[in-house]
Design a protein around this motif. Structure first.
Motif, PDB file in Angstrom:
ATOM      1  N   ILE A  42       0.849  -1.207   0.000  1.00  0.00           N
ATOM      2  CA  ILE A  42       0.000   0.000   0.000  1.00  0.00           C
ATOM      3  C   ILE A  42       0.877   1.248   0.000  1.00  0.00           C
ATOM      4  N   LEU A  43       1.892   1.261   0.855  1.00  0.00           N
ATOM      5  CA  LEU A  43       2.785   2.422   0.920  1.00  0.00           C
ATOM      6  C   LEU A  43       3.524   2.633  -0.403  1.00  0.00           C
ATOM      7  N   ARG A  46       1.124   4.135  -2.910  1.00  0.00           N
ATOM      8  CA  ARG A  46       0.916   5.557  -2.618  1.00  0.00           C
ATOM      9  C   ARG A  46       2.123   6.392  -3.030  1.00  0.00           C
ATOM     10  N   GLU A  47       3.304   5.845  -2.839  1.00  0.00           N
ATOM     11  CA  GLU A  47       4.510   6.561  -3.245  1.00  0.00           C
ATOM     12  C   GLU A  47       4.543   6.756  -4.765  1.00  0.00           C
ATOM     13  N   ILE A  49       1.925   7.020  -6.708  1.00  0.00           N
ATOM     14  CA  ILE A  49       0.918   8.043  -7.005  1.00  0.00           C
ATOM     15  C   ILE A  49       1.499   9.436  -6.764  1.00  0.00           C
ATOM     16  N   SER A  55      -1.404  13.054  -6.355  1.00  0.00           N
ATOM     17  CA  SER A  55      -1.874  13.135  -4.968  1.00  0.00           C
ATOM     18  C   SER A  55      -2.195  14.569  -4.588  1.00  0.00           C
TER      19      SER A  55
END
Length: 82
Positions: A42-43, A46-47, A49, A55
């Motif tokens: 997940i991290l 997100r990174e 994105i 973001s």
């Protein structure tokens, strides 16, 4: 032994303050916290994105106020249903 908290008697604001204090304390001991593979995935997503510029970020104080306002509104809606 830890002192039990009367969570059900706390206001939303008190609960958020308690959560923030716990999080701040945990941040000082992150070396003992295990990161599971699903959390890392997940991290990492997100990174990616963030790297693509997709973001949106909020000021921490604004984000806390938004969350508190949302909780208060949801709580008021629940009370109106009763």
């Amino acid at each position: 032994m830890a002192t039990p908290l009367a969570i059900e008697k706390m206001t939303i604001e008190e609960k958020l303050q308690t959560m923030e204090a716990l999080w701040n304390d945990l941040c000082h001991h992150e070396e003992v916290l295990q990161v599971y593979e699903w959390q890392k995935e997940i991290l990492d997503a997100r990174e990616r994105i963030i790297e693509r510029g997709e973001s949106k970020f909020s000021d921490w104080e604004d984000a806390k106020k938004h969350s508190l306002d949302k909780l208060i509104e949801e709580s008021a809606q629940e009370r109106r249903k009763e």
